[in-house]
Design a protein around this motif. Structure first.
Motif, PDB file in Angstrom:
ATOM      1  N   ARG A 219       0.826  -1.210   0.000  1.00 18.45           N
ATOM      2  CA  ARG A 219       0.000   0.000   0.000  1.00 18.45           C
ATOM      3  C   ARG A 219       0.858   1.257   0.000  1.00 18.45           C
ATOM      4  O   ARG A 219       0.551   2.233  -0.680  1.00 18.45           O
ATOM      5  CB  ARG A 219      -0.916   0.018   1.222  1.00 18.45           C
ATOM      6  CG  ARG A 219      -2.087  -0.945   1.123  1.00 18.45           C
ATOM      7  CD  ARG A 219      -3.114  -0.655   2.198  1.00 18.45           C
ATOM      8  NE  ARG A 219      -4.259  -1.538   2.058  1.00 18.45           N
ATOM      9  CZ  ARG A 219      -5.513  -1.156   2.243  1.00 18.45           C
ATOM     10  NH1 ARG A 219      -5.781   0.094   2.564  1.00 18.45           N
ATOM     11  NH2 ARG A 219      -6.505  -2.020   2.121  1.00 18.45           N
ATOM     12  N   LEU A 220       1.934   1.237   0.785  1.00 18.28           N
ATOM     13  CA  LEU A 220       2.811   2.396   0.856  1.00 18.28           C
ATOM     14  C   LEU A 220       3.474   2.652  -0.493  1.00 18.28           C
ATOM     15  O   LEU A 220       3.597   3.802  -0.937  1.00 18.28           O
ATOM     16  CB  LEU A 220       3.876   2.185   1.935  1.00 18.28           C
ATOM     17  CG  LEU A 220       4.688   3.401   2.366  1.00 18.28           C
ATOM     18  CD1 LEU A 220       3.786   4.468   2.988  1.00 18.28           C
ATOM     19  CD2 LEU A 220       5.771   3.003   3.360  1.00 18.28           C
ATOM     20  N   LEU A 225       1.980   7.833  -0.364  1.00 13.18           N
ATOM     21  CA  LEU A 225       1.832   8.578   0.888  1.00 13.18           C
ATOM     22  C   LEU A 225       3.081   8.438   1.752  1.00 13.18           C
ATOM     23  O   LEU A 225       3.848   7.497   1.582  1.00 13.18           O
ATOM     24  CB  LEU A 225       0.602   8.058   1.650  1.00 13.18           C
ATOM     25  CG  LEU A 225      -0.742   8.214   0.933  1.00 13.18           C
ATOM     26  CD1 LEU A 225      -1.834   7.489   1.707  1.00 13.18           C
ATOM     27  CD2 LEU A 225      -1.087   9.685   0.760  1.00 13.18           C
ATOM     28  N   PRO A 226       3.284   9.354   2.712  1.00 12.81           N
ATOM     29  CA  PRO A 226       4.475   9.256   3.565  1.00 12.81           C
ATOM     30  C   PRO A 226       4.405   8.112   4.568  1.00 12.81           C
ATOM     31  O   PRO A 226       5.425   7.642   5.043  1.00 12.81           O
ATOM     32  CB  PRO A 226       4.520  10.611   4.274  1.00 12.81           C
ATOM     33  CG  PRO A 226       3.116  11.113   4.233  1.00 12.81           C
ATOM     34  CD  PRO A 226       2.537  10.598   2.954  1.00 12.81           C
ATOM     35  N   PHE A 227       3.185   7.664   4.925  1.00 10.83           N
ATOM     36  CA  PHE A 227       3.042   6.565   5.882  1.00 10.83           C
ATOM     37  C   PHE A 227       1.705   5.856   5.675  1.00 10.83           C
ATOM     38  O   PHE A 227       0.786   6.394   5.030  1.00 10.83           O
ATOM     39  CB  PHE A 227       3.136   7.073   7.333  1.00 10.83           C
ATOM     40  CG  PHE A 227       1.958   7.907   7.776  1.00 10.83           C
ATOM     41  CD1 PHE A 227       0.858   7.310   8.382  1.00 10.83           C
ATOM     42  CD2 PHE A 227       1.943   9.277   7.587  1.00 10.83           C
ATOM     43  CE1 PHE A 227      -0.246   8.067   8.781  1.00 10.83           C
ATOM     44  CE2 PHE A 227       0.855  10.040   7.979  1.00 10.83           C
ATOM     45  CZ  PHE A 227      -0.237   9.436   8.582  1.00 10.83           C
ATOM     46  N   VAL A 228       1.607   4.653   6.234  1.00  9.09           N
ATOM     47  CA  VAL A 228       0.352   3.903   6.263  1.00  9.09           C
ATOM     48  C   VAL A 228       0.075   3.527   7.707  1.00  9.09           C
ATOM     49  O   VAL A 228       0.925   2.921   8.371  1.00  9.09           O
ATOM     50  CB  VAL A 228       0.427   2.628   5.388  1.00  9.09           C
ATOM     51  CG1 VAL A 228      -0.799   1.741   5.627  1.00  9.09           C
ATOM     52  CG2 VAL A 228       0.532   2.990   3.919  1.00  9.09           C
ATOM     53  N   PHE A 229      -1.096   3.903   8.197  1.00 10.53           N
ATOM     54  CA  PHE A 229      -1.544   3.503   9.527  1.00 10.53           C
ATOM     55  C   PHE A 229      -2.477   2.312   9.346  1.00 10.53           C
ATOM     56  O   PHE A 229      -3.450   2.397   8.591  1.00 10.53           O
ATOM     57  CB  PHE A 229      -2.269   4.664  10.204  1.00 10.53           C
ATOM     58  CG  PHE A 229      -2.880   4.314  11.543  1.00 10.53           C
ATOM     59  CD1 PHE A 229      -2.154   3.629  12.509  1.00 10.53           C
ATOM     60  CD2 PHE A 229      -4.181   4.699  11.838  1.00 10.53           C
ATOM     61  CE1 PHE A 229      -2.717   3.319  13.744  1.00 10.53           C
ATOM     62  CE2 PHE A 229      -4.751   4.400  13.062  1.00 10.53           C
ATOM     63  CZ  PHE A 229      -4.018   3.704  14.021  1.00 10.53           C
ATOM     64  N   HIS A 243       7.955   5.896   5.183  1.00 10.03           N
ATOM     65  CA  HIS A 243       9.156   6.072   4.364  1.00 10.03           C
ATOM     66  C   HIS A 243      10.226   6.789   5.186  1.00 10.03           C
ATOM     67  O   HIS A 243       9.984   7.862   5.731  1.00 10.03           O
ATOM     68  CB  HIS A 243       8.848   6.913   3.124  1.00 10.03           C
ATOM     69  CG  HIS A 243       8.137   6.182   2.035  1.00 10.03           C
ATOM     70  ND1 HIS A 243       8.691   5.124   1.365  1.00 10.03           N
ATOM     71  CD2 HIS A 243       6.892   6.370   1.501  1.00 10.03           C
ATOM     72  CE1 HIS A 243       7.836   4.690   0.453  1.00 10.03           C
ATOM     73  NE2 HIS A 243       6.745   5.419   0.527  1.00 10.03           N
ATOM     74  N   ARG A 244      11.408   6.212   5.259  1.00 14.52           N
ATOM     75  CA  ARG A 244      12.548   6.870   5.874  1.00 14.52           C
ATOM     76  C   ARG A 244      13.230   7.761   4.837  1.00 14.52           C
ATOM     77  O   ARG A 244      13.055   7.584   3.630  1.00 14.52           O
ATOM     78  CB  ARG A 244      13.544   5.828   6.389  1.00 14.52           C
ATOM     79  CG  ARG A 244      13.082   5.083   7.632  1.00 14.52           C
ATOM     80  CD  ARG A 244      13.925   3.834   7.873  1.00 14.52           C
ATOM     81  NE  ARG A 244      15.344   4.087   7.771  1.00 14.52           N
ATOM     82  CZ  ARG A 244      16.137   4.412   8.807  1.00 14.52           C
ATOM     83  NH1 ARG A 244      15.622   4.507  10.017  1.00 14.52           N
ATOM     84  NH2 ARG A 244      17.425   4.610   8.635  1.00 14.52           N
TER      85      ARG A 244
END
Length: 257
Positions: A219-220, A225-229, A243-244
């Protein structure tokens, strides 16, 4: 009563990584001390990390990060710039802003909504890696704090995070708070019932997926997107995959899974 002028100078630990100039650590130490000397709170520790990216294609290869312990309350700032001197100057400004915001949170619950979207133009540039090269480079596990929405915002601001994972005191559910740059406010997403919205904080109505870590990675990669919750399918707890800046992934999970 005037403040004592003989308070011992705080030791600032500076570490350097990459081709950082010999003068940069002392310059960073001087700049950070200029911030600390103006504070009334006891400073228990102060650290600066300077990183010079070797990749010359990176637009902002000079990265500076500071973490200061103000009487048990960590405060963090993180910036990137074209030169290390510029990065250290920006770090000083951002750390001052973090400390000022911390004091604002102590004396008032609500904020100017524009604050939520400010200050991200000096973030480090994320390195571009192919999907097949990326891996989970860091897995951070900690006991989630039980917090109200505004206490979570306080933590987000003090630590200069892009997203913060916590357990909501009202819903008792794992939740995240992050800055919504489009709307200019803070936004909350919850793995359970949505908490009530407050002035300056919006609540996401999108459902939180129950998936595996591998599915979160997919999904990421696809979503941009910068993150997935997400709720981990094996534990039932809220996790963040993000993402680092080095192009790899980071994973944040609750310790009491």
């Amino acid at each position: 009563m005037t403040r004592l002028q003989t308070r011992p100078a705080t030791e600032v630990l500076v570490t350097a990584r990459g081709e950082v100039s010999l003068a940069a650590p002392e310059y960073a130490r001087t700049k950070l001390l200029a911030v600390l000397e103006r504070l009334d709170e006891p400073v228990l520790a102060a650290r600066v990390k300077l990183t010079q990216e070797a990749n010359h294609a990176v637009a902002k290869p000079s990265i500076a990060q500071a973490t200061v312990d103000l009487n048990g309350r960590p405060v963090r700032a993180h910036v990137a710039a074209t030169t290390m001197q510029e990065a250290v100057d920006l770090l000083q400004d951002r750390l001052n802003a973090r400390i000022a915001r911390l004091r604002t949170h102590r004396h008032a619950r609500h904020h100017n909504e524009a604050h939520a979207a400010a200050g991200h133009e000096h973030r480090p540039q994320r390195r571009a890696l192919g999907t097949e090269e990326r891996r989970i480079e860091r897995h951070k596990t900690y006991s989630l704090a039980r917090q109200s929405a505004w206490a979570a915002v306080f933590e987000l601001e003090a630590m200069d995070y892009d997203v913060h994972l916590y357990t909501d005191t009202v819903t008792n559910c794992d939740s995240v708070v992050y800055r919504d740059g489009t709307a200019g406010e803070y936004r909350i997403s919850s793995a359970g019932p949505a908490p009530e919205a407050e002035a300056g904080i919006s609540v996401s109505t999108a459902g939180v997926p129950e998936i595996t870590v591998a599915e979160a990675v997919a999904r990421l990669d696809l979503g941009g997107l910068p993150f997935v919750f997400f709720t981990d399918a094996s534990t039932g707890r809220g996790n963040i995959l993000y993402h680092r800046y080095d192009g790899h992934y980071g994973l944040i999970t609750p310790a009491d899974q």
